[in-house]
Design an enzyme around this catalytic site. Structure first.
Site, mmCIF file in Angstrom:
data_model
loop_
_atom_site.group_PDB
_atom_site.id
_atom_site.type_symbol
_atom_site.label_atom_id
_atom_site.label_comp_id
_atom_site.label_asym_id
_atom_site.label_seq_id
_atom_site.Cartn_x
_atom_site.Cartn_y
_atom_site.Cartn_z
ATOM 1 N N ASP A 50 0.852 -1.189 0.000
ATOM 2 C CA ASP A 50 0.000 0.000 0.000
ATOM 3 C C ASP A 50 0.889 1.240 0.000
ATOM 4 O O ASP A 50 1.610 1.488 0.966
ATOM 5 C CB ASP A 50 -0.869 -0.002 1.264
ATOM 6 C CG ASP A 50 -1.775 1.205 1.325
ATOM 7 O OD1 ASP A 50 -2.820 1.177 0.652
ATOM 8 O OD2 ASP A 50 -1.441 2.187 2.017
ATOM 9 N N TYR A 55 3.201 9.663 -0.250
ATOM 10 C CA TYR A 55 4.176 9.075 0.682
ATOM 11 C C TYR A 55 5.609 9.222 0.175
ATOM 12 O O TYR A 55 6.551 9.005 0.928
ATOM 13 C CB TYR A 55 3.934 7.564 0.894
ATOM 14 C CG TYR A 55 2.599 7.181 1.477
ATOM 15 C CD1 TYR A 55 1.727 8.135 2.012
ATOM 16 C CD2 TYR A 55 2.193 5.854 1.501
ATOM 17 C CE1 TYR A 55 0.501 7.769 2.533
ATOM 18 C CE2 TYR A 55 0.971 5.479 2.034
ATOM 19 C CZ TYR A 55 0.122 6.444 2.533
ATOM 20 O OH TYR A 55 -1.090 6.073 3.048
ATOM 21 N N LYS A 80 -2.453 6.049 -4.456
ATOM 22 C CA LYS A 80 -3.551 6.993 -4.175
ATOM 23 C C LYS A 80 -3.351 8.322 -4.886
ATOM 24 O O LYS A 80 -2.230 8.824 -4.979
ATOM 25 C CB LYS A 80 -3.651 7.238 -2.660
ATOM 26 C CG LYS A 80 -3.653 5.941 -1.863
ATOM 27 C CD LYS A 80 -3.827 6.117 -0.382
ATOM 28 C CE LYS A 80 -3.624 4.797 0.351
ATOM 29 N NZ LYS A 80 -2.246 4.568 0.818
ATOM 30 N N HIS A 113 -7.316 9.722 -2.288
ATOM 31 C CA HIS A 113 -6.713 9.675 -0.949
ATOM 32 C C HIS A 113 -7.568 10.365 0.119
ATOM 33 O O HIS A 113 -7.675 9.888 1.241
ATOM 34 C CB HIS A 113 -5.308 10.307 -1.011
ATOM 35 C CG HIS A 113 -4.360 9.829 0.030
ATOM 36 N ND1 HIS A 113 -3.013 9.754 -0.164
ATOM 37 C CD2 HIS A 113 -4.557 9.390 1.300
ATOM 38 C CE1 HIS A 113 -2.412 9.296 0.929
ATOM 39 N NE2 HIS A 113 -3.343 9.078 1.834
HETATM 40 N N1 LIG Z 1 -5.197 6.428 3.609
HETATM 41 C C1 LIG Z 1 -4.632 7.184 4.519
HETATM 42 O O1 LIG Z 1 -4.941 8.383 4.677
HETATM 43 C C2 LIG Z 1 -3.583 6.569 5.410
HETATM 44 C C3 LIG Z 1 -3.191 7.220 6.595
HETATM 45 C C4 LIG Z 1 -2.232 6.603 7.407
HETATM 46 C C5 LIG Z 1 -1.667 5.382 7.037
HETATM 47 N N2 LIG Z 1 -2.055 4.783 5.854
HETATM 48 C C6 LIG Z 1 -1.471 3.475 5.426
HETATM 49 O O2 LIG Z 1 -1.534 2.566 6.507
HETATM 50 C C7 LIG Z 1 -0.233 2.046 6.778
HETATM 51 C C8 LIG Z 1 -0.095 1.692 8.236
HETATM 52 O O3 LIG Z 1 -0.472 2.775 9.049
HETATM 53 P P1 LIG Z 1 0.333 3.247 10.325
HETATM 54 O O4 LIG Z 1 1.783 3.213 10.052
HETATM 55 O O5 LIG Z 1 -0.296 4.518 10.754
HETATM 56 O O6 LIG Z 1 -0.067 2.152 11.420
HETATM 57 P P2 LIG Z 1 0.505 0.749 11.880
HETATM 58 O O7 LIG Z 1 0.949 -0.048 10.718
HETATM 59 O O8 LIG Z 1 -0.561 0.172 12.745
HETATM 60 O O9 LIG Z 1 1.725 1.143 12.807
HETATM 61 C C9 LIG Z 1 3.048 1.204 12.351
HETATM 62 C C10 LIG Z 1 3.942 1.209 13.582
HETATM 63 O O10 LIG Z 1 3.709 0.010 14.320
HETATM 64 C C11 LIG Z 1 4.924 -0.716 14.485
HETATM 65 N N3 LIG Z 1 4.580 -2.135 14.324
HETATM 66 C C12 LIG Z 1 4.198 -2.771 13.187
HETATM 67 N N4 LIG Z 1 3.960 -4.075 13.428
HETATM 68 C C13 LIG Z 1 4.190 -4.267 14.739
HETATM 69 C C14 LIG Z 1 4.127 -5.394 15.599
HETATM 70 N N5 LIG Z 1 3.795 -6.616 15.122
HETATM 71 N N6 LIG Z 1 4.424 -5.227 16.920
HETATM 72 C C15 LIG Z 1 4.786 -4.016 17.394
HETATM 73 N N7 LIG Z 1 4.874 -2.907 16.639
HETATM 74 C C16 LIG Z 1 4.582 -3.035 15.326
HETATM 75 C C17 LIG Z 1 5.876 -0.211 13.426
HETATM 76 O O11 LIG Z 1 7.192 -0.224 13.881
HETATM 77 P P3 LIG Z 1 8.354 -1.047 13.090
HETATM 78 O O12 LIG Z 1 8.383 -0.527 11.677
HETATM 79 O O13 LIG Z 1 9.586 -0.722 13.873
HETATM 80 O O14 LIG Z 1 7.966 -2.502 13.170
HETATM 81 C C18 LIG Z 1 5.398 1.244 13.235
HETATM 82 O O15 LIG Z 1 6.025 2.076 14.203
HETATM 83 C C19 LIG Z 1 0.715 3.158 6.299
HETATM 84 O O16 LIG Z 1 2.023 2.708 6.089
HETATM 85 C C20 LIG Z 1 0.008 3.561 5.019
HETATM 86 O O17 LIG Z 1 0.293 2.631 3.997
HETATM 87 C C21 LIG Z 1 -3.016 5.344 5.068
#
Ligand SMILES: NC(=O)c1ccc[n+]([C@@H]2O[C@H](COP(=O)([O-])OP(=O)(O)OC[C@H]3O[C@@H](n4cnc5c(N)ncnc54)[C@H](OP(=O)(O)O)[C@@H]3O)[C@@H](O)[C@H]2O)c1
Length: 306
Positions: A50, A55, A80, A113
């Site tokens: 994704d 990004y 997006k 987006h």
């Molecule tokens: N459409 C939108 O507007 C929008 C907005 C925000 C995000 N997104 C998408 O959603 C994706 C994920 O969102 P997010 O980064 O906000 O949330 P997330 O994936 O829930 O959280 C990422 C964080 O969690 C840690 N993490 C991941 N797996 C883990 C596990 N098994 N145990 C402990 N910690 C863990 C990662 O650290 P490490 O890397 O050190 O493991 C990172 O710091 C983004 O990358 C993007 O593609 C979309």
């Protein structure tokens, strides 16, 4: 490792239910680091990435895929259309930018987006300044009509939206000829969005959860920690398993090989335990939170339909 489940979209396409989040920070250096951890993820079995023009990681997705040697058609790529493009570029010009970055002739899923259009100086994805809504910008209905053409041309195999509430989906569907296949929104146990889930289920729109693990605050919730002990997995795995059991696609981001593997390898929760996770809902946004004036990225909470 068990095969990653796939969900059927309203086009008939099968989307891998677990993808790799592609947001890699705000600086050029952080964007470039994505190649390494995306390559690790592909080696670990991820077949869904994704990303977004906004990004700044699209070209690193392309690099990682090339280095992996995995054929393009075996990998699901979502990107997006950014909120600063409508009115300045056609949707086709926006997608062509992304296709060029991604070094591919099509994307598997193209999402609008955000519903709002903002002014963003032409500094690329690294811009971090204020975000203001643009006057006289096209409506999301108008932009969606352009996105529909990209689906018809085959440049986007599936099309959808992101950050859309029930209110804005209702408005979109008044003019849409094609129902979005996906709506990607913030979703985790503290923001379970039951009404949006029910609405999207009724319309045949699959939800994708962003911020799916809910950061440390949700991962350290006592119920989640208790369930993690019971199933002998990590808290993140409990949360991701809950989403997938609800029919929600997840896109957790991890740059760590071991956590990437965990996030792909999920337990099956009992219905009672799933219900315990659902009951943690407190309608709490953690990622895109409205400011003290109730404004989120240039729009009021009311305009967002939150
Ligand atoms: N459409 C939108 O507007 C929008 C907005 C925000 C995000 N997104 C998408 O959603 C994706 C994920 O969102 P997010 O980064 O906000 O949330 P997330 O994936 O829930 O959280 C990422 C964080 O969690 C840690 N993490 C991941 N797996 C883990 C596990 N098994 N145990 C402990 N910690 C863990 C990662 O650290 P490490 O890397 O050190 O493991 C990172 O710091 C983004 O990358 C993007 O593609 C979309």
């Amino acid at each position: 490792m068990a095969a990653v489940p796939k969900f059927k979209l309203n086009t008939g396409a099968l989307i891998p239910a677990i993808g790799l989040g592609g947001w890699s920070g705000t600086t050029k250096e952080q964007h470039a680091q994505a190649t390494t951890w995306m390559l690790t993820a592909l080696k670990n079995g991820y077949r869904h990435i994704d990303t977004a023009w906004g990004y700044g990681t699209e070209k690193y997705v392309a690099e990682a895929i090339k280095l992996s040697g995995i054929p393009r058609e075996e990998i699901w790529i979502t990107t997006k259309l950014p909120w600063n493009h409508p009115g300045l570029k056609t949707a086709e010009e926006s997608l062509d930018d992304s296709l060029s970055n991604l070094n591919t002739s099509y994307v598997d899923l193209y999402l609008l987006h955000w519903p709002q259009v903002i002014d963003w100086p032409d500094e690329g994805p690294e811009y971090q300044g204020p975000v203001n809504p643009r006057a006289n910008a096209p409506t999301f209905n108008e932009t969606w009509a352009q996105i529909e053409e990209l689906y018809k041309k085959g440049k986007a195999k599936n099309i959808g939206v992101s950050n859309f509430s029930v209110k804005n989906l209702e408005k979109l569907l008044q003019t849409a000829k094609i129902t979005p296949a996906v709506n990607q929104v913030e979703l985790h146990p503290y923001l379970a969005q039951p009404q949006l889930k029910e609405y999207c289920d009724a319309k045949g729109i699959v939800l994708t959860a962003y911020t799916p693990t809910g950061y440390d605050i949700v991962r350290s919730d006592p119920t989640i920690v208790e369930l993690a002990k019971k199933y002998k997995v990590s808290p993140a795995q409990i949360i991701l398993a809950w989403h997938v059991a609800r029919g929600v696609v997840v896109v957790p981001k991890s740059s760590n090989a071991s956590r990437q593997r965990d996030n792909l390898n999920l337990p099956t929760l009992s219905p009672e335990d799933s219900q315990r996770v659902t009951s943690l809902n407190r309608d709490q946004r953690l990622c895109n939170k409205p400011d003290e004036h109730g404004i989120v990225s240039g729009w009021s909470v009311e305009q967002m339909g939150w």
